[in-house]
Motif scaffolding. Sequence first.
Motif, PDB file in Angstrom:
ATOM      1  N   UNK A 127       0.826  -1.200   0.000  1.00 45.34           N
ATOM      2  CA  UNK A 127       0.000   0.000   0.000  1.00 45.34           C
ATOM      3  C   UNK A 127       0.866   1.259   0.000  1.00 45.34           C
ATOM      4  N   UNK A 128       1.931   1.259   0.809  1.00 47.04           N
ATOM      5  CA  UNK A 128       2.840   2.405   0.837  1.00 47.04           C
ATOM      6  C   UNK A 128       3.521   2.602  -0.518  1.00 47.04           C
ATOM      7  N   UNK A 129       3.953   1.495  -1.111  1.00 45.40           N
ATOM      8  CA  UNK A 129       4.579   1.576  -2.434  1.00 45.40           C
ATOM      9  C   UNK A 129       3.602   2.169  -3.444  1.00 45.40           C
ATOM     10  N   UNK A 130       2.347   1.723  -3.386  1.00 54.57           N
ATOM     11  CA  UNK A 130       1.318   2.239  -4.296  1.00 54.57           C
ATOM     12  C   UNK A 130       1.100   3.737  -4.091  1.00 54.57           C
ATOM     13  N   UNK A 131       1.065   4.177  -2.838  1.00 52.14           N
ATOM     14  CA  UNK A 131       0.900   5.603  -2.541  1.00 52.14           C
ATOM     15  C   UNK A 131       2.052   6.418  -3.126  1.00 52.14           C
ATOM     16  N   UNK A 132       3.269   5.920  -2.926  1.00 49.99           N
ATOM     17  CA  UNK A 132       4.455   6.635  -3.412  1.00 49.99           C
ATOM     18  C   UNK A 132       4.447   6.712  -4.934  1.00 49.99           C
ATOM     19  N   UNK A 133       4.181   5.582  -5.594  1.00 48.05           N
ATOM     20  CA  UNK A 133       4.182   5.548  -7.065  1.00 48.05           C
ATOM     21  C   UNK A 133       3.066   6.436  -7.613  1.00 48.05           C
ATOM     22  N   UNK A 134       1.885   6.382  -6.999  1.00 54.07           N
ATOM     23  CA  UNK A 134       0.771   7.221  -7.466  1.00 54.07           C
ATOM     24  C   UNK A 134       1.137   8.696  -7.365  1.00 54.07           C
ATOM     25  N   UNK A 135       1.745   9.087  -6.261  1.00 55.23           N
ATOM     26  CA  UNK A 135       2.145  10.489  -6.079  1.00 55.23           C
ATOM     27  C   UNK A 135       3.247  10.868  -7.066  1.00 55.23           C
ATOM     28  N   UNK A 136       4.183   9.942  -7.282  1.00 57.14           N
ATOM     29  CA  UNK A 136       5.260  10.168  -8.252  1.00 57.14           C
ATOM     30  C   UNK A 136       4.678  10.391  -9.650  1.00 57.14           C
ATOM     31  N   UNK A 137       3.761   9.511 -10.058  1.00 50.45           N
ATOM     32  CA  UNK A 137       3.164   9.622 -11.389  1.00 50.45           C
ATOM     33  C   UNK A 137       2.321  10.882 -11.523  1.00 50.45           C
ATOM     34  N   UNK A 138       1.669  11.272 -10.424  1.00 49.00           N
ATOM     35  CA  UNK A 138       0.851  12.474 -10.441  1.00 49.00           C
ATOM     36  C   UNK A 138       1.692  13.731 -10.644  1.00 49.00           C
ATOM     37  N   UNK A 139       2.901  13.723 -10.143  1.00 53.92           N
ATOM     38  CA  UNK A 139       3.752  14.914 -10.170  1.00 53.92           C
ATOM     39  C   UNK A 139       4.823  14.883 -11.250  1.00 53.92           C
ATOM     40  N   UNK A 140       4.862  13.841 -12.048  1.00 61.64           N
ATOM     41  CA  UNK A 140       5.867  13.716 -13.096  1.00 61.64           C
ATOM     42  C   UNK A 140       5.202  13.878 -14.461  1.00 61.64           C
ATOM     43  N   UNK A 141       5.759  14.743 -15.304  1.00 63.15           N
ATOM     44  CA  UNK A 141       5.195  14.894 -16.654  1.00 63.15           C
ATOM     45  C   UNK A 141       5.537  13.667 -17.514  1.00 63.15           C
ATOM     46  N   UNK A 142       4.673  12.667 -17.454  1.00 59.68           N
ATOM     47  CA  UNK A 142       4.929  11.378 -18.101  1.00 59.68           C
ATOM     48  C   UNK A 142       5.125  11.529 -19.616  1.00 59.68           C
ATOM     49  N   UNK A 143       4.386  12.442 -20.245  1.00 56.84           N
ATOM     50  CA  UNK A 143       4.519  12.611 -21.691  1.00 56.84           C
ATOM     51  C   UNK A 143       5.939  13.037 -22.050  1.00 56.84           C
ATOM     52  N   UNK A 144       6.489  14.005 -21.295  1.00 56.18           N
ATOM     53  CA  UNK A 144       7.866  14.446 -21.541  1.00 56.18           C
ATOM     54  C   UNK A 144       8.845  13.311 -21.269  1.00 56.18           C
ATOM     55  N   UNK A 145       8.606  12.601 -20.182  1.00 53.17           N
ATOM     56  CA  UNK A 145       9.480  11.495 -19.808  1.00 53.17           C
ATOM     57  C   UNK A 145       9.488  10.436 -20.902  1.00 53.17           C
ATOM     58  N   UNK A 146       8.322  10.063 -21.401  1.00 53.22           N
ATOM     59  CA  UNK A 146       8.223   9.050 -22.448  1.00 53.22           C
ATOM     60  C   UNK A 146       8.954   9.510 -23.706  1.00 53.22           C
ATOM     61  N   UNK A 147       8.749  10.768 -24.080  1.00 52.56           N
ATOM     62  CA  UNK A 147       9.402  11.305 -25.262  1.00 52.56           C
ATOM     63  C   UNK A 147      10.921  11.246 -25.114  1.00 52.56           C
TER      64      UNK A 147
END
Length: 184
Positions: A127-147
Amino acid sequence: METMDKINSVVTEMNMVELTDGTKIPVPRLTNSKMLRLIKFVAGDGLIIYTKFTNWRSDHTSKTPALDENGVQRKNEDGELLFNFKYPSVEEAVEFFLAELPEEKIAELLAILLGKSTEETIEMDFFDTSLIIAEFLDRTPIEKLTMLVKKIMAKFRPMKQEDLQKAAQPTQPTVTPFTISPLA
């Protein structure tokens, strides 16, 4: 803009996430080190999984003619026929990845994102890992990262399959004849 500037532009600010026990820890930052580790992962093991995914996605994508209001298939400016595509959902893609990705590779990816060893990551509360990853994904510009990952990944690609097979072939020992010099 230089590549390093682009990478640094997606580094997130320090934000906190509250874990199940009430402690707060910083959301992992996307550092250059993590970015390079992700690129190496994607270019190596990830490339095999990505190829499987694109094949799976192609097999699970429906293609139907794009029709106009009269039921005639539409064409683009060049006269080519147009189609509508229905791609698999995000949930189906996640299900595919979870089925295809070995547990140790999931742990390796999480370890990269969390900045921990694989062993530490495996022992963390889910659950803690999920919280951390969700917050990370929420605050990271995934489109830029993927590009960026796609752009840089080519530099880290492993050998071609045929070159890899050649390199794995046992080499025959070569015998160099020994000749005595006339001066000896």
